[in-house]
Design a protein around this motif. Structure first.
Motif, PDB file in Angstrom:
ATOM      1  N   LEU A   1       0.773  -1.144   0.057  1.00 18.07           N
ATOM      2  CA  LEU A   1      -0.078  -0.045  -0.018  1.00 18.07           C
ATOM      3  C   LEU A   1       0.949   1.268   0.043  1.00 18.07           C
ATOM      4  O   LEU A   1       0.571   2.185  -0.507  1.00 18.07           O
ATOM      5  N   LEU A   2       2.013   1.113   0.601  1.00 22.98           N
ATOM      6  CA  LEU A   2       2.811   2.223   0.685  1.00 22.98           C
ATOM      7  C   LEU A   2       3.285   2.597  -0.649  1.00 22.98           C
ATOM      8  O   LEU A   2       3.380   3.931  -1.176  1.00 22.98           O
ATOM      9  N   LEU A   3       3.842   1.675  -1.397  1.00 16.90           N
ATOM     10  CA  LEU A   3       4.281   1.977  -2.522  1.00 16.90           C
ATOM     11  C   LEU A   3       3.424   2.312  -3.625  1.00 16.90           C
ATOM     12  O   LEU A   3       3.588   3.251  -4.629  1.00 16.90           O
ATOM     13  N   HIS A   4       1.917   1.971  -3.439  1.00 20.89           N
ATOM     14  CA  HIS A   4       0.982   2.091  -4.185  1.00 20.89           C
ATOM     15  C   HIS A   4       0.736   3.769  -4.189  1.00 20.89           C
ATOM     16  O   HIS A   4       0.385   4.484  -4.965  1.00 20.89           O
ATOM     17  N   ASP A   5       0.756   4.219  -2.697  1.00 18.44           N
ATOM     18  CA  ASP A   5       0.448   5.645  -2.654  1.00 18.44           C
ATOM     19  C   ASP A   5       1.494   6.393  -2.845  1.00 18.44           C
ATOM     20  O   ASP A   5       1.549   7.621  -3.474  1.00 18.44           O
TER      21      ASP A   5
ATOM     22  N   LEU B   1       4.038  10.537  -6.754  1.00 20.48           N
ATOM     23  CA  LEU B   1       5.583  10.757  -7.502  1.00 20.48           C
ATOM     24  C   LEU B   1       5.462  11.750  -8.586  1.00 20.48           C
ATOM     25  O   LEU B   1       6.286  12.803  -8.517  1.00 20.48           O
ATOM     26  N   PRO B   2       4.376  11.876  -9.554  1.00 27.04           N
ATOM     27  CA  PRO B   2       4.469  13.089 -10.411  1.00 27.04           C
ATOM     28  C   PRO B   2       4.519  14.210  -9.981  1.00 27.04           C
ATOM     29  O   PRO B   2       5.208  15.165 -10.453  1.00 27.04           O
TER      30      PRO B   2
ATOM     31  N   ALA C   1      -0.423  15.584  -1.715  1.00 26.70           N
ATOM     32  CA  ALA C   1      -0.313  14.245  -1.287  1.00 26.70           C
ATOM     33  C   ALA C   1      -1.426  13.564  -0.253  1.00 26.70           C
ATOM     34  O   ALA C   1      -1.770  12.616  -0.716  1.00 26.70           O
ATOM     35  N   VAL C   2      -1.831  14.404   0.602  1.00 30.60           N
ATOM     36  CA  VAL C   2      -3.004  14.275   1.571  1.00 30.60           C
ATOM     37  C   VAL C   2      -4.110  13.764   0.642  1.00 30.60           C
ATOM     38  O   VAL C   2      -4.892  12.894   0.920  1.00 30.60           O
ATOM     39  N   HIS C   3      -4.482  14.813  -0.085  1.00 24.09           N
ATOM     40  CA  HIS C   3      -5.698  14.809  -1.128  1.00 24.09           C
ATOM     41  C   HIS C   3      -5.569  13.387  -1.945  1.00 24.09           C
ATOM     42  O   HIS C   3      -6.744  12.821  -2.161  1.00 24.09           O
ATOM     43  N   GLY C   4      -4.419  13.169  -2.575  1.00 29.28           N
ATOM     44  CA  GLY C   4      -4.344  12.019  -3.508  1.00 29.28           C
ATOM     45  C   GLY C   4      -4.349  10.823  -2.814  1.00 29.28           C
ATOM     46  O   GLY C   4      -4.888   9.657  -3.449  1.00 29.28           O
ATOM     47  N   THR C   5      -3.898  10.656  -1.559  1.00 30.30           N
ATOM     48  CA  THR C   5      -3.960   9.361  -0.977  1.00 30.30           C
ATOM     49  C   THR C   5      -5.222   9.219   0.093  1.00 30.30           C
ATOM     50  O   THR C   5      -5.452   7.868   0.265  1.00 30.30           O
ATOM     51  N   LEU C   6      -5.714  10.222   0.808  1.00 29.25           N
ATOM     52  CA  LEU C   6      -6.773   9.886   1.341  1.00 29.25           C
ATOM     53  C   LEU C   6      -8.285  10.616   1.089  1.00 29.25           C
ATOM     54  O   LEU C   6      -9.140   9.867   1.465  1.00 29.25           O
TER      55      LEU C   6
ATOM     56  N   GLY D   1      -2.622   4.503   7.901  1.00 31.78           N
ATOM     57  CA  GLY D   1      -1.251   4.513   8.281  1.00 31.78           C
ATOM     58  C   GLY D   1      -0.268   4.493   6.982  1.00 31.78           C
ATOM     59  O   GLY D   1       0.849   5.445   6.939  1.00 31.78           O
ATOM     60  N   SER D   2      -0.596   3.757   6.176  1.00 25.94           N
ATOM     61  CA  SER D   2       0.400   3.608   4.845  1.00 25.94           C
ATOM     62  C   SER D   2       0.230   4.732   3.956  1.00 25.94           C
ATOM     63  O   SER D   2       1.162   5.362   3.632  1.00 25.94           O
ATOM     64  N   ALA D   3      -1.120   5.493   4.164  1.00 22.38           N
ATOM     65  CA  ALA D   3      -1.071   6.689   3.206  1.00 22.38           C
ATOM     66  C   ALA D   3      -0.573   7.818   3.914  1.00 22.38           C
ATOM     67  O   ALA D   3       0.276   8.538   3.096  1.00 22.38           O
ATOM     68  N   LEU D   4      -0.376   7.896   5.205  1.00 22.12           N
ATOM     69  CA  LEU D   4       0.346   8.949   5.719  1.00 22.12           C
ATOM     70  C   LEU D   4       1.794   8.511   5.931  1.00 22.12           C
ATOM     71  O   LEU D   4       2.506   9.532   5.663  1.00 22.12           O
ATOM     72  N   ALA D   5       2.277   7.487   5.838  1.00 20.26           N
ATOM     73  CA  ALA D   5       3.701   7.130   5.828  1.00 20.26           C
ATOM     74  C   ALA D   5       4.222   7.656   4.373  1.00 20.26           C
ATOM     75  O   ALA D   5       5.276   8.137   4.127  1.00 20.26           O
ATOM     76  N   SER D   6       3.187   7.500   3.327  1.00 22.25           N
ATOM     77  CA  SER D   6       3.657   8.071   1.962  1.00 22.25           C
ATOM     78  C   SER D   6       4.038   9.257   2.061  1.00 22.25           C
ATOM     79  O   SER D   6       4.795   9.976   1.323  1.00 22.25           O
TER      80      SER D   6
END
Length: 265
Positions: free
Chosen positions: A5-9, A14-15, A90-95, A119-124
């Motif tokens: 999940l971390l890598l996915h986020d 990344l872009p 980043a927060v918008h894109g992951t959460l 947790g994975s989203a915030l870790a990213s």
């Protein structure tokens, strides 16, 4: 936290991270290249034409040292505003966006717990912020080595950017908590972004008008003191630690709120 999940986020981030980091690096290179102690009088004359405007952005005048010049023209504005945009996005894109589009339903249907997903989203977000801090430090070190070798110690750059990272983490905590606590996607986005932007604007008002200096107490940005960090001053270090602790506490709270939240997907 789950590595997959971390890598996915991280791939989602990344872009945008690449674009903003490249812009930030370009600004750093330009600002460091502008430093010339012999041109101080010209810069002072320019600042004197619009003192309130320059003061609002933390640019009070030409510094006699390269480190002071970087603090004035980088750490007061660019290295706060551009990373703030990255953190909000980043927060918008992951959460926020996964909930808005309904794609969060697939994650919730997986064997992963809500705590792991959030947790994975915030870790990213934290990892991307740390990577940006490293990129900023490397860019500054290279530019200083080319423009004025030995004028700024690497330890000073590292100290200032660790404090900067703590500031970014506090912004991430504000955005994450609003994203997890507010049901409406637009309101969640603009609440977090608005609170971060409001702190920035409040500090600008305080810097532009000495009569409004009391407003500094209303923003966490006051705790970030790059010059004090470079000098190893205790209050500056304590301020950076307070920002990091506050950011971590808000991220933990955001995960717990997300775990208990009723999601209509």
């Amino acid at each position: 936290m789950n590595p997959t999940l971390l890598l996915h986020d991280l791939r989602r981030i990344l872009p945008m991270w690449t674009a903003l980091t490249a812009v930030t690096a370009a600004y750093i290179a330009v600002v460091v290249a502008m430093y010339d102690p012999r041109a101080n009088e010209g810069l002072d004359a320019l600042v004197a034409t619009m003192p309130e405007l320059f003061a609002a952005f933390g640019m009070d005048g030409a510094s006699a040292t390269l480190s002071g010049f970087m603090v004035d023209y980088l750490y007061g504005f660019l290295l706060v505003l551009l990373p703030m945009v990255m953190v909000v996005a980043a927060v918008h894109g992951t959460l926020i966006r996964p909930i808005e589009t309904g794609s969060m339903a697939y994650l919730l249907a997986s064997p992963h717990s809500r705590r792991t997903i959030a947790g994975s989203a915030l870790a990213s977000v934290v990892a991307s912020s740390a990577a940006m801090a490293v990129a900023v430090s490397v860019t500054e070190a290279v530019c200083v080595a080319v423009r004025a070798p030995g004028d700024v110690a690497l330890a000073d750059i590292a100290a200032m950017n660790l404090g900067l990272l703590a500031l970014w983490l506090s912004m991430a905590g504000v955005c994450a908590l609003s994203a997890c606590a507010i049901g409406n996607a637009s309101a969640a986005l603009w609440t977090g972004a608005g609170l971060c932007a409001a702190q920035f604007l409040i500090r600008m008002l305080a810097q532009a008008d000495d009569g409004m200096d009391v407003l500094r107490c209303a923003t966490a940005l006051t705790l970030f003191d790059p010059e004090g960090l470079a000098a190893g001053e205790g209050p500056a270090v304590c301020g950076a630690v307070a920002l990091a602790v506050a950011g971590a506490a808000m991220c933990v709270a955001a995960v717990e709120v997300f775990r208990r939240r009723d999601l209509s997907l």
